[in-house]
Design a protein around this motif. Structure first.
Motif, PDB file in Angstrom:
ATOM      1  N   PRO A   1      41.699  39.975  49.827  1.00  0.00           N
ATOM      2  CA  PRO A   1      43.066  40.497  49.618  1.00  0.00           C
ATOM      3  C   PRO A   1      44.153  39.579  50.163  1.00  0.00           C
ATOM      4  O   PRO A   1      45.184  39.374  49.510  1.00  0.00           O
ATOM      5  CB  PRO A   1      43.040  41.833  50.367  1.00  0.00           C
ATOM      6  CG  PRO A   1      41.611  42.220  50.422  1.00  0.00           C
ATOM      7  CD  PRO A   1      40.867  40.932  50.570  1.00  0.00           C
TER       8      PRO A   1
ATOM      9  N   THR B   1      41.319  40.748  32.787  1.00  0.00           N
ATOM     10  CA  THR B   1      42.500  40.532  33.614  1.00  0.00           C
ATOM     11  C   THR B   1      43.595  39.838  32.815  1.00  0.00           C
ATOM     12  O   THR B   1      44.786  40.157  32.961  1.00  0.00           O
ATOM     13  CB  THR B   1      42.145  39.699  34.858  1.00  0.00           C
ATOM     14  OG1 THR B   1      41.147  40.395  35.623  1.00  0.00           O
ATOM     15  CG2 THR B   1      43.373  39.482  35.740  1.00  0.00           C
TER      16      THR B   1
ATOM     17  N   PHE C   1      37.967  46.326  39.173  1.00  0.00           N
ATOM     18  CA  PHE C   1      38.414  45.082  39.783  1.00  0.00           C
ATOM     19  C   PHE C   1      39.304  44.262  38.855  1.00  0.00           C
ATOM     20  O   PHE C   1      40.129  43.470  39.323  1.00  0.00           O
ATOM     21  CB  PHE C   1      37.210  44.237  40.203  1.00  0.00           C
ATOM     22  CG  PHE C   1      36.378  44.866  41.298  1.00  0.00           C
ATOM     23  CD1 PHE C   1      36.935  45.756  42.195  1.00  0.00           C
ATOM     24  CD2 PHE C   1      35.035  44.558  41.422  1.00  0.00           C
ATOM     25  CE1 PHE C   1      36.173  46.335  43.199  1.00  0.00           C
ATOM     26  CE2 PHE C   1      34.265  45.124  42.420  1.00  0.00           C
ATOM     27  CZ  PHE C   1      34.830  46.027  43.318  1.00  0.00           C
TER      28      PHE C   1
ATOM     29  N   THR D   1      48.369  44.038  42.358  1.00  0.00           N
ATOM     30  CA  THR D   1      48.911  43.344  43.531  1.00  0.00           C
ATOM     31  C   THR D   1      50.295  42.787  43.235  1.00  0.00           C
ATOM     32  O   THR D   1      51.203  42.839  44.081  1.00  0.00           O
ATOM     33  CB  THR D   1      47.967  42.212  43.958  1.00  0.00           C
ATOM     34  OG1 THR D   1      46.679  42.759  44.284  1.00  0.00           O
ATOM     35  CG2 THR D   1      48.496  41.482  45.177  1.00  0.00           C
TER      36      THR D   1
ATOM     37  N   SER E   1      40.805  49.305  43.855  1.00  0.00           N
ATOM     38  CA  SER E   1      40.256  47.965  44.102  1.00  0.00           C
ATOM     39  C   SER E   1      39.514  47.867  45.427  1.00  0.00           C
ATOM     40  O   SER E   1      38.478  47.198  45.519  1.00  0.00           O
ATOM     41  CB  SER E   1      41.381  46.921  44.079  1.00  0.00           C
ATOM     42  OG  SER E   1      42.037  46.915  42.836  1.00  0.00           O
ATOM     43  N   MET E   2      40.037  48.539  46.466  1.00  0.00           N
ATOM     44  CA  MET E   2      39.472  48.388  47.803  1.00  0.00           C
ATOM     45  C   MET E   2      38.395  49.414  48.129  1.00  0.00           C
ATOM     46  O   MET E   2      37.574  49.183  49.018  1.00  0.00           O
ATOM     47  CB  MET E   2      40.592  48.474  48.840  1.00  0.00           C
ATOM     48  CG  MET E   2      40.166  48.277  50.283  1.00  0.00           C
ATOM     49  SD  MET E   2      39.545  46.629  50.634  1.00  0.00           S
ATOM     50  CE  MET E   2      41.088  45.732  50.794  1.00  0.00           C
TER      51      MET E   2
ATOM     52  N   SER F   1      43.009  44.359  39.568  1.00  0.00           N
ATOM     53  CA  SER F   1      43.456  44.095  40.939  1.00  0.00           C
ATOM     54  C   SER F   1      44.652  43.155  40.995  1.00  0.00           C
ATOM     55  O   SER F   1      45.628  43.401  41.739  1.00  0.00           O
ATOM     56  CB  SER F   1      42.305  43.529  41.766  1.00  0.00           C
ATOM     57  OG  SER F   1      41.260  44.466  41.891  1.00  0.00           O
TER      58      SER F   1
ATOM     59  N   ARG G   1      46.610  48.091  52.258  1.00  0.00           N
ATOM     60  CA  ARG G   1      45.756  48.787  51.293  1.00  0.00           C
ATOM     61  C   ARG G   1      44.404  49.124  51.902  1.00  0.00           C
ATOM     62  O   ARG G   1      43.755  50.083  51.490  1.00  0.00           O
ATOM     63  CB  ARG G   1      45.597  47.950  50.030  1.00  0.00           C
ATOM     64  CG  ARG G   1      44.748  46.703  50.140  1.00  0.00           C
ATOM     65  CD  ARG G   1      44.771  45.961  48.825  1.00  0.00           C
ATOM     66  NE  ARG G   1      43.755  44.932  48.711  1.00  0.00           N
ATOM     67  CZ  ARG G   1      43.530  44.236  47.601  1.00  0.00           C
ATOM     68  NH1 ARG G   1      44.243  44.472  46.514  1.00  0.00           N
ATOM     69  NH2 ARG G   1      42.584  43.322  47.554  1.00  0.00           N
TER      70      ARG G   1
ATOM     71  N   TYR H   1      46.824  51.652  43.574  1.00  0.00           N
ATOM     72  CA  TYR H   1      45.674  51.131  42.821  1.00  0.00           C
ATOM     73  C   TYR H   1      44.888  50.137  43.672  1.00  0.00           C
ATOM     74  O   TYR H   1      43.653  50.208  43.747  1.00  0.00           O
ATOM     75  CB  TYR H   1      46.150  50.454  41.534  1.00  0.00           C
ATOM     76  CG  TYR H   1      45.017  50.024  40.624  1.00  0.00           C
ATOM     77  CD1 TYR H   1      44.665  50.806  39.521  1.00  0.00           C
ATOM     78  CD2 TYR H   1      44.284  48.859  40.858  1.00  0.00           C
ATOM     79  CE1 TYR H   1      43.618  50.431  38.679  1.00  0.00           C
ATOM     80  CE2 TYR H   1      43.238  48.481  40.030  1.00  0.00           C
ATOM     81  CZ  TYR H   1      42.918  49.270  38.952  1.00  0.00           C
ATOM     82  OH  TYR H   1      41.865  48.894  38.139  1.00  0.00           O
ATOM     83  N   ALA H   2      45.612  49.201  44.322  1.00  0.00           N
ATOM     84  CA  ALA H   2      44.948  48.189  45.132  1.00  0.00           C
ATOM     85  C   ALA H   2      44.165  48.813  46.280  1.00  0.00           C
ATOM     86  O   ALA H   2      43.080  48.328  46.643  1.00  0.00           O
ATOM     87  CB  ALA H   2      45.971  47.191  45.670  1.00  0.00           C
TER      88      ALA H   2
ATOM     89  N   GLN I   1      35.297  39.991  33.248  1.00  0.00           N
ATOM     90  CA  GLN I   1      36.447  40.335  34.083  1.00  0.00           C
ATOM     91  C   GLN I   1      37.645  39.415  33.884  1.00  0.00           C
ATOM     92  O   GLN I   1      38.780  39.906  33.783  1.00  0.00           O
ATOM     93  CB  GLN I   1      36.034  40.361  35.558  1.00  0.00           C
ATOM     94  CG  GLN I   1      37.156  40.825  36.477  1.00  0.00           C
ATOM     95  CD  GLN I   1      36.671  41.054  37.896  1.00  0.00           C
ATOM     96  OE1 GLN I   1      35.568  41.555  38.106  1.00  0.00           O
ATOM     97  NE2 GLN I   1      37.483  40.678  38.873  1.00  0.00           N
TER      98      GLN I   1
END
Length: 275
Positions: A68, A240, A4, A11, A209-210, A7, A27, A204-205, A236
């Motif tokens: 999202p 990020t 995550f 995006t 991520s999903m 993400s 996605r 990737y998303a 996280q």
């Protein structure tokens, strides 16, 4: 948590070639296709039990559409990935609060005080970055974190009885009657400029991520408890920030770092108080 943490940068890359709505909803179609393969190979039912449909609709609203769409629009509105990481860093506390309310528990006053302090820290950070004003992007990020908290909580509850991979797979399949036609319309009516970076970000998303990231995530929430397992998300925001710096070349000052650490400290207090 590792899945995550990438993400937001993913995006940002995806939106270099695709419309924000197409990235957010498309996605889910990519993830849904992977979910159908997983369910078919495992010989599992393609749809969840009818009695659980309400819970799956909460997951769909929260993590398939809500997070999202809201986070993608926030990034498209000018919020950087590092800024978004700080605001959404309050997610573990929001998830713990949802778990408390959903389970009817009565935590100590320190829990709610820590949640409130975390909200104050996020507000102070957004005001300092927005010239004394909360921007539209900040409101979208708050909507994103509340959506994710609801989806995480409901998915964690279902994963106590159903394997985590089936929970997220069924949620994605339930959403497909909406996500597939919406993606088709968006693909035909918006400008599409696919490139290597945008395609990689989109992949990737959608896949990480999903879908794939949710498999161990929901399993962990079920085993460790929704609120307690959420502690793993403490790192996280910092991860990020690292990806935003390495991959996007974003530069952020002391305010962003202090804001992230302050939110992290408040969330850590909520976890201790909740326990």
């Amino acid at each position: 948590m590792l899945a995550f943490s990438g993400s937001f940068p993913a995006t940002v890359f995806a939106m270099e070639g695709f419309d924000p709505y197409l990235v957010a909803i498309g996605r889910a179609v990519l993830a849904g296709a992977a979910a159908l393969v997983f369910l078919a190979v495992a010989g599992a039912p393609l749809l969840p039990p009818r009695g659980r449909l309400g819970s799956y609709l909460v997951i769909v609203a929260g993590v398939v559409f809500g997070f999202p769409v809201f986070s993608g629009l926030a990034l498209d509105s000018g919020a950087s990935a590092s800024h978004a990481a700080v605001v959404v860093g309050l997610l573990p506390a929001a998830t713990a609060a949802c778990a408390v309310l959903r389970a009817g528990e009565r935590p100590r006053a320190l829990f709610w005080a820590s949640c409130g302090l975390g909200a104050v820290c996020v507000t102070a950070f957004t005001l300092s970055r927005g010239g004394g004003h909360v921007t539209g992007a900040d409101l979208l990020l708050v909507a994103a974190l509340l959506s994710a908290a609801a989806g995480y909580t409901e998915g964690g509850r279902l994963a106590r009885e159903t394997p985590g991979w089936r929970v997220i797979s069924h949620a994605l399949v339930v959403a497909m009657p909406l996500t597939v036609p919406a993606t088709a319309v968006l693909a035909l009516t918006t400008e599409v400029r696919p490139g290597a970076a945008s395609l990689a970000g989109f992949a990737y998303a959608g896949l990480i991520s999903m879908f794939l990231g949710f498999i161990p995530w929901y399993a962990g929430l079920a085993v460790g408890g929704i609120a307690r397992a959420g502690q793993t998300q403490l790192a996280q925001p910092l991860l990020t920030l690292t990806w935003a710096w390495l991959l996007l070349g974003e530069r952020f000052g002391a305010v962003t770092v202090v804001g992230a650490l302050a939110v992290l400290a408040c969330v850590a207090m909520t976890q201790r108080a909740r326990s």
